[in-house]
Design an enzyme around this catalytic site. Structure first.
Site, PDB file in Angstrom:
ATOM      1  N   ASP A 183       1.274  -6.236  -0.827  1.00 50.39           N
ATOM      2  CA  ASP A 183       2.460  -5.585  -0.305  1.00 50.39           C
ATOM      3  C   ASP A 183       1.960  -4.276   0.435  1.00 50.39           C
ATOM      4  O   ASP A 183       1.616  -3.292  -0.417  1.00 50.39           O
ATOM      5  CB  ASP A 183       3.630  -5.366  -1.190  1.00 50.39           C
ATOM      6  CG  ASP A 183       4.786  -5.080  -0.886  1.00 50.39           C
ATOM      7  OD1 ASP A 183       4.858  -4.415   0.192  1.00 50.39           O
ATOM      8  OD2 ASP A 183       5.870  -5.072  -1.569  1.00 50.39           O
ATOM      9  N   HIS A 184       1.826  -4.157   1.751  1.00 53.46           N
ATOM     10  CA  HIS A 184       1.322  -2.821   2.201  1.00 53.46           C
ATOM     11  C   HIS A 184       2.350  -1.814   1.904  1.00 53.46           C
ATOM     12  O   HIS A 184       2.004  -0.522   2.293  1.00 53.46           O
ATOM     13  CB  HIS A 184       1.202  -3.242   3.894  1.00 53.46           C
ATOM     14  CG  HIS A 184       0.227  -2.495   4.218  1.00 53.46           C
ATOM     15  ND1 HIS A 184      -0.138  -1.240   4.012  1.00 53.46           N
ATOM     16  CD2 HIS A 184      -0.559  -2.871   5.342  1.00 53.46           C
ATOM     17  CE1 HIS A 184      -1.081  -0.804   4.781  1.00 53.46           C
ATOM     18  NE2 HIS A 184      -1.342  -1.978   5.337  1.00 53.46           N
ATOM     19  N   ARG A 185       3.438  -1.923   1.446  1.00 55.50           N
ATOM     20  CA  ARG A 185       4.386  -0.975   1.008  1.00 55.50           C
ATOM     21  C   ARG A 185       3.848   0.062  -0.160  1.00 55.50           C
ATOM     22  O   ARG A 185       4.202   0.905  -0.240  1.00 55.50           O
ATOM     23  CB  ARG A 185       5.771  -1.219   1.136  1.00 55.50           C
ATOM     24  CG  ARG A 185       6.430  -1.848   2.040  1.00 55.50           C
ATOM     25  CD  ARG A 185       7.715  -2.356   1.841  1.00 55.50           C
ATOM     26  NE  ARG A 185       7.636  -3.713   0.929  1.00 55.50           N
ATOM     27  CZ  ARG A 185       8.867  -4.184   0.379  1.00 55.50           C
ATOM     28  NH1 ARG A 185       9.836  -4.006   0.592  1.00 55.50           N
ATOM     29  NH2 ARG A 185       8.552  -5.227  -0.740  1.00 55.50           N
TER      30      ARG A 185
END
Length: 448
Positions: free
Chosen positions: A417-419
């Protein structure tokens, strides 16, 4: 009188259904006794009494209840004489009628006491009698009512509600089964055992609509509650999580050798698997990189203090996906992880999970290597920030000290999850997992 609330069995569970009450209202129960069988979106579990006392049922079997909603009460052990047992929900109305019987003066009753909601079925005949009377030829057969044990009154088949639902999903004819439950009652296990031999005639097929050209037959299959939940959550994950993948290849010759040594020489390690090595390696790496052991919730990072590894596995029957959890994997050794993971997987597949078996995962592993899959990417299971997809161990030529030799390699792909964290952290985490697997003696060292 303490409430018994519908527990949260899995991270995806929103409501549960009482499949069967093992006790009835007014029964004296003891702490630890099984009160009911409860079904969630992923499994069935036994609900146990937390104290001694008199049971009062608030929610009848077959009726869904939201997480945290009261489904029963346990009163003081001796309170049975003070409260009348009810078949389902206990209402204050009967207690309020008592004063009207005292003093010899009858109070006027403007209306009948309100009937409890759980006795709605008793009102149905009065409601049905309101239409004009029908002729004998037009009068329908009396409706069948479901009894406390799930039997349809007037029918020959005795089956639990869960057995009936499974039979409908699997296309099993209940009338062809011999029940193994009390008084010959058909239970879930009877339906599962007969599932592989169900007649094809029971399958539902879509028919071409009027005016359309007939095409190939299409079998329409209704999803189970588990499959519907998986479909919804995976669609949400793909549409809301900005993900990327990182893949590495690890030499696992030493890990394979160490695994065999443990099986041959360490009591309790006879069933240690490569997945157990992966759980231990990922748990230690998560301690080193807490950013990976995190979630994105309402615009903030949530760093989890516990390292709980979810294991994606297939159920024992039919299609679906279960993710039983090994809690506190970073403080357990390989043998402990092996025993606990095997137990929690067996409970999940049998549908008899303990509370917590399917909740609290902070990171997940999906291993398809046993099916011969070389490499794949897995979908993140929210609210986790990453999942590791593992392929098969393969014998391949590798370069070692300027020589080509046979080696065992395994490919692993991390979905991120790049967040929550970024490429550099993902690469460092995977490098640590690879280092631990390629030097498996480090997995035997207990860290503070």
């Amino acid at each position: 009188m303490p409430d018994i609330n519908m527990p949260k069995l899995s991270d995806t569970m929103e409501e549960g259904t009482i499949v069967e009450w093992k006790k009835k209202s007014g029964d004296q129960v003891k702490a630890g006794e099984v009160l009911a069988e409860v079904e969630s979106d992923k499994a069935t579990f036994d609900l146990e009494a937390e104290s001694d006392g008199v049971l009062q049922i608030l929610v009848e079997q077959g009726v869904p209840a939201k997480i945290g909603a009261p489904i029963a009460k346990i009163g003081e052990a001796g309170a049975q004489a003070k409260s009348e047992p009810a078949p389902a929900k206990s209402e204050p109305a009967p207690a309020k009628q008592a004063p009207a019987q005292k003093g010899g003066v009858a109070e006027p009753k403007p209306k009948e006491p309100e009937t409890p909601a759980t006795m709605a079925e008793e009102r149905e005949p009065a409601q049905e009698s309101s239409p004009p009377p029908e002729s004998p030829a037009e009068k329908p057969a009396p409706p069948r009512e479901e009894s406390q044990d799930g039997q349809q009154q007037g029918a020959e088949v005795r089956a639990s509600p869960l057995a009936r639902r499974l039979a409908e999903e699997m296309g099993v004819d209940l009338s062809s089964l011999k029940g193994s439950g009390p008084d010959g009652r058909i239970v879930k296990e009877d339906v599962i055992a007969a599932g592989g031999t169900r007649p094809k005639a029971d399958r539902r097929r879509a028919q071409p609509a009027a005016g359309q050209a007939a095409g190939p037959e299409v079998e329409v299959v209704e999803p189970s509650r588990m499959q519907a939940t998986i479909a919804r959550r995976m669609a949400e994950a793909k549409s809301t999580i900005p993900e990327f993948q990182v893949t590495v290849e690890a030499r696992v010759d030493l890990a394979v050798s160490l695994r065999q040594q443990l099986k041959d020489s360490v009591p309790g390690a006879e069933k240690v698997t490569m997945t157990d090595f992966l759980v231990r390696a990922c748990a230690l790496a998560l301690r080193k990189f807490p950013e990976v052991n995190s979630s994105w919730v309402e615009g903030r990072f949530q760093r989890k203090r516990s390292v709980n590894i979810g294991l994606a596995v297939a159920p024992s029957q039919g299609m679906g996906l279960l993710v039983p959890v090994v809690h506190d994997a970073d403080i357990k050794d390989l043998v402990q992880i092996s025993i606990e993971s095997r137990q929690v997987i067996e409970r999940a597949r049998s549908g008899r999970v303990n509370e917590g078996d399917l909740t609290g995962a902070t990171f997940s592993i999906s291993n398809l290597g046993m099916y011969g899959v070389d490499e794949f990417t897995a979908i993140i299971n929210p609210p986790e920030a990453a999942i590791l997809a593992v392929g098969a161990i393969k014998d391949v030529p590798v370069v070692e000290d300027a020589r080509i030799v046979a080696g065992k390699v395994m490919r692993m792909t991390l979905s991120v999850d790049h967040r929550v964290f970024y490429g550099a952290t993902a690469a460092q985490f995977m490098a640590e997992v690879k280092r631990l697997l390629e030097n498996p003696v480090t997995l035997l060292i207990s860290l503070p």
